[in-house]
Design an enzyme around this catalytic site. Sequence first.
Site, PDB file in Angstrom:
ATOM      1  N   ARG A  26       0.860  -1.185   0.000  1.00 52.47           N
ATOM      2  CA  ARG A  26       0.000   0.000   0.000  1.00 52.47           C
ATOM      3  C   ARG A  26       0.895   1.234   0.000  1.00 52.47           C
ATOM      4  O   ARG A  26       1.752   1.382   0.873  1.00 52.47           O
ATOM      5  CB  ARG A  26      -0.920   0.020   1.236  1.00 52.47           C
ATOM      6  CG  ARG A  26      -1.854  -1.171   1.336  1.00 52.47           C
ATOM      7  CD  ARG A  26      -2.921  -1.123   0.254  1.00 52.47           C
ATOM      8  NE  ARG A  26      -3.888  -2.193   0.417  1.00 52.47           N
ATOM      9  CZ  ARG A  26      -4.083  -3.153  -0.466  1.00 52.47           C
ATOM     10  NH1 ARG A  26      -3.370  -3.201  -1.586  1.00 52.47           N
ATOM     11  NH2 ARG A  26      -4.997  -4.082  -0.255  1.00 52.47           N
ATOM     12  N   GLU A  27       0.696   2.103  -0.985  1.00 58.56           N
ATOM     13  CA  GLU A  27       1.410   3.368  -1.058  1.00 58.56           C
ATOM     14  C   GLU A  27       0.518   4.413  -0.403  1.00 58.56           C
ATOM     15  O   GLU A  27      -0.611   4.639  -0.856  1.00 58.56           O
ATOM     16  CB  GLU A  27       1.688   3.731  -2.520  1.00 58.56           C
ATOM     17  CG  GLU A  27       2.584   2.730  -3.209  1.00 58.56           C
ATOM     18  CD  GLU A  27       2.689   2.948  -4.718  1.00 58.56           C
ATOM     19  OE1 GLU A  27       1.942   3.792  -5.263  1.00 58.56           O
ATOM     20  OE2 GLU A  27       3.512   2.265  -5.341  1.00 58.56           O
ATOM     21  N   ARG A  82      -4.125  25.554  -8.144  1.00 60.15           N
ATOM     22  CA  ARG A  82      -3.790  24.276  -7.521  1.00 60.15           C
ATOM     23  C   ARG A  82      -2.862  23.517  -8.457  1.00 60.15           C
ATOM     24  O   ARG A  82      -3.284  23.006  -9.486  1.00 60.15           O
ATOM     25  CB  ARG A  82      -5.060  23.465  -7.224  1.00 60.15           C
ATOM     26  CG  ARG A  82      -5.950  24.106  -6.169  1.00 60.15           C
ATOM     27  CD  ARG A  82      -5.213  24.248  -4.863  1.00 60.15           C
ATOM     28  NE  ARG A  82      -6.106  24.589  -3.766  1.00 60.15           N
ATOM     29  CZ  ARG A  82      -5.698  24.746  -2.534  1.00 60.15           C
ATOM     30  NH1 ARG A  82      -4.406  24.632  -2.232  1.00 60.15           N
ATOM     31  NH2 ARG A  82      -6.553  25.054  -1.582  1.00 60.15           N
ATOM     32  N   ALA A 136      -9.895  27.266   3.261  1.00 64.69           N
ATOM     33  CA  ALA A 136      -9.417  26.030   3.886  1.00 64.69           C
ATOM     34  C   ALA A 136      -7.920  26.114   4.118  1.00 64.69           C
ATOM     35  O   ALA A 136      -7.234  26.943   3.513  1.00 64.69           O
ATOM     36  CB  ALA A 136      -9.746  24.832   2.994  1.00 64.69           C
ATOM     37  N   GLU A 165      -7.552  34.137   4.547  1.00 66.16           N
ATOM     38  CA  GLU A 165      -7.961  33.990   3.151  1.00 66.16           C
ATOM     39  C   GLU A 165      -9.061  34.954   2.731  1.00 66.16           C
ATOM     40  O   GLU A 165      -9.186  35.259   1.553  1.00 66.16           O
ATOM     41  CB  GLU A 165      -8.387  32.546   2.870  1.00 66.16           C
ATOM     42  CG  GLU A 165      -7.214  31.578   2.939  1.00 66.16           C
ATOM     43  CD  GLU A 165      -7.516  30.206   2.381  1.00 66.16           C
ATOM     44  OE1 GLU A 165      -8.657  29.950   1.929  1.00 66.16           O
ATOM     45  OE2 GLU A 165      -6.596  29.366   2.397  1.00 66.16           O
ATOM     46  N   SER A 205      -9.420  11.490   0.731  1.00 69.09           N
ATOM     47  CA  SER A 205      -9.001  10.504  -0.280  1.00 69.09           C
ATOM     48  C   SER A 205      -8.585   9.214   0.412  1.00 69.09           C
ATOM     49  O   SER A 205      -7.409   8.849   0.429  1.00 69.09           O
ATOM     50  CB  SER A 205      -7.827  11.041  -1.103  1.00 69.09           C
ATOM     51  OG  SER A 205      -8.181  12.220  -1.774  1.00 69.09           O
ATOM     52  N   GLY A 208      -8.510   6.158  -0.152  1.00 65.13           N
ATOM     53  CA  GLY A 208      -7.846   5.075  -0.869  1.00 65.13           C
ATOM     54  C   GLY A 208      -6.334   5.116  -0.757  1.00 65.13           C
ATOM     55  O   GLY A 208      -5.668   4.094  -0.898  1.00 65.13           O
ATOM     56  N   GLU A 243       2.845  33.386   2.246  1.00 63.96           N
ATOM     57  CA  GLU A 243       3.502  34.225   1.247  1.00 63.96           C
ATOM     58  C   GLU A 243       3.500  33.612  -0.147  1.00 63.96           C
ATOM     59  O   GLU A 243       3.664  34.319  -1.142  1.00 63.96           O
ATOM     60  CB  GLU A 243       4.918  34.593   1.672  1.00 63.96           C
ATOM     61  CG  GLU A 243       5.857  33.402   1.813  1.00 63.96           C
ATOM     62  CD  GLU A 243       7.223  33.806   2.325  1.00 63.96           C
ATOM     63  OE1 GLU A 243       8.198  33.165   1.894  1.00 63.96           O
ATOM     64  OE2 GLU A 243       7.319  34.723   3.144  1.00 63.96           O
ATOM     65  N   GLU A 258       0.840  32.050  -1.400  1.00 65.93           N
ATOM     66  CA  GLU A 258      -0.572  31.824  -1.702  1.00 65.93           C
ATOM     67  C   GLU A 258      -1.166  33.089  -2.320  1.00 65.93           C
ATOM     68  O   GLU A 258      -1.104  34.163  -1.731  1.00 65.93           O
ATOM     69  CB  GLU A 258      -1.287  31.481  -0.373  1.00 65.93           C
ATOM     70  CG  GLU A 258      -2.624  30.865  -0.499  1.00 65.93           C
ATOM     71  CD  GLU A 258      -3.109  30.354   0.849  1.00 65.93           C
ATOM     72  OE1 GLU A 258      -3.473  29.166   0.905  1.00 65.93           O
ATOM     73  OE2 GLU A 258      -3.129  31.107   1.836  1.00 65.93           O
TER      74      GLU A 258
END
Length: 181
Positions: free
Chosen positions: A37-38, A64, A76, A96, A113, A115, A140, A142
């Site tokens: 499993r990674e 992103r 977020a 933000e 996520s 999985g 800085e 962002e």
Amino acid sequence: MNRFEEKTVVSEKIFEGKIISLRVDDVELPDGKRAKRELVDHPGAVAVIAITDDGKLVLVEQYRKALNRSIIEIPAGKIEPGEDIAITALRELEEETGYGANKFEYLQSFATSPGFANEIIHIFVAQGLYKIDKPAAGDEDEFIQLYECTIEEAEEMVQDQRIYDAKTAFAILHAKKLLKH
């Protein structure tokens, strides 16, 4: 014991970064066979469903790199080591958006996520928003564009994929329910 549990036999950390670390686990499956499993280890994050007094959602657009595009999201950010999740959420809202909130409450948490990553995101609802005169500076590296939009406008952004992440789609569904009352 969970009948689907995979017991870790060996775990090897292969990368340690500023935000995430990566490891490969050899596991024993429920049938006794072995598999690899990674996995991504992440400190967790918060997100804020910010709703103005006139019923608009406060959203941010940012690039992103993992997607090689900009998307529009709810505010977020990552939880700092030892930081209370409510403090993280209030900090991210201020950094933000420049807003504070008179009414601030925890909604729920979920895996982003499952999985391949253990990141849990904690969702808060902020109402009674007010502008902060001198908000704390954001990261800085962002670059953010602020949006305020109606639920209908947000739903259109989901349809045309300007909103493209699960936490924001969840936020729109929840905000729509909140604003009906």
